[in-house]
Enzyme design. Structure first.
Site, short mmCIF file in Angstrom:
data_model
loop_
_atom_site.label_atom_id
_atom_site.label_comp_id
_atom_site.label_asym_id
_atom_site.label_seq_id
_atom_site.Cartn_x
_atom_site.Cartn_y
_atom_site.Cartn_z
N CYS A 89 1.90 0.07 4.44
CA CYS A 89 1.95 0.06 2.97
C CYS A 89 0.54 0.12 2.38
CB CYS A 89 2.73 -1.18 2.55
SG CYS A 89 3.50 -1.08 0.93
N HIS A 90 0.18 -0.85 1.51
CA HIS A 90 -1.13 -0.85 0.89
C HIS A 90 -2.24 -1.31 1.83
CE1 HIS A 90 1.26 -0.67 -2.87
NE2 HIS A 90 0.20 -0.07 -3.37
N GLU A 142 4.67 3.98 -5.93
CA GLU A 142 3.82 3.24 -6.87
C GLU A 142 4.34 3.38 -8.30
OE1 GLU A 142 1.76 0.51 -6.79
OE2 GLU A 142 0.42 1.64 -5.46
#
Length: 229
Positions: free
Chosen positions: A135-136, A166
């Protein structure tokens, strides 16, 4: 010999202006931790500043609070790692076989420009260690150079929380840049699942990435495969 993995977490608990509470995403720490624990690996939880890892409250509530996360929260030994995480400055590339960058929106506030994280990942890449994210977590790659002096992700197949995802969570104005777009800019060959929120993982040699929280366990299993190959 027991494989050693370092999970790296954010220390940032707010992003945006006006500030919005955030942190690390529970499943993205818990699922890999349990996968590697079952493999008999030694797992160390680290964070940018050390100490208590800030958690995104949404990841600790339904529908995201799954049984695995609940069990982790009741596991004193596991929770000690989250409450007393090792400062990243104390982590050395030579001491681990793999590094994993857990996600959560907090990472947008401290992963990209942290000098300790950049130096650690560049040393790990130079030493041929496995480097992974979900993910991030891939926020930590954006200022990292590979041994060839090019961006770490240049020419590599990678994935991360997509720009469409997002926008779907309405945080596109809270983040300093869209991560997928940034990785593409740096020459990554980006991959994603056909549907939003579907799990997707990819390994390009020793760089292993997962798209979203649903990819957490799968990316951990793929890291284990790469470590045993």
């Amino acid at each position: 010999m027991t494989k050693k993995i370092c999970i790296i977490c954010t220390s940032c608990d707010k992003i945006g202006d006006p500030a919005e509470a955030t942190g690390a995403w529970a499943e993205e720490i818990v699922a890999p931790y349990r996968v590697w624990q079952k493999h008999g690996y030694s797992v160390t939880i680290s964070s940018i500043k050390g100490g208590e890892v800030p958690m995104d409250q949404a990841s600790l509530e339904p529908p995201f609070l799954n049984k695995e996360v609940e069990d982790f929260l009741l596991d004193d030994d596991a929770m000690k790692g989250l409450m007393e995480s090792t400062p990243l400055a104390d982590i050395k590339a030579a001491d681990f076989d793999a590094f994993f960058l857990a996600g959560g929106h907090g990472t947008v506030g401290d992963f990209p420009n942290d000098p300790n994280l950049i130096a650690l990942l560049e040393a790990a890449a130079a030493a041929g260690k496995v480097i992974s994210s979900v993910c991030h977590g891939a926020e930590g790659f954006v200022n990292v150079k590979g041994p060839d002096g090019k961006p770490l992700v240049a020419g590599k197949c990678v994935t991360c929380f997509t720009d469409k995802e997002e926008y779907a969570v309405v945080k596109e104005k809270l983040v300093p840049f869209l991560l997928e777009a940034k990785l593409r800019e740096q020459g990554a060959r980006f991959e994603a699942a056909k549907e939003l929120w579907a799990p997707h993982v990819v390994a390009d040699h020793k760089l292993v990435t997962g798209q979203n929280p649903a990819s957490s366990a799968a990316v951990a299993k793929l890291v284990a495969e790469v470590l045993s190959s």
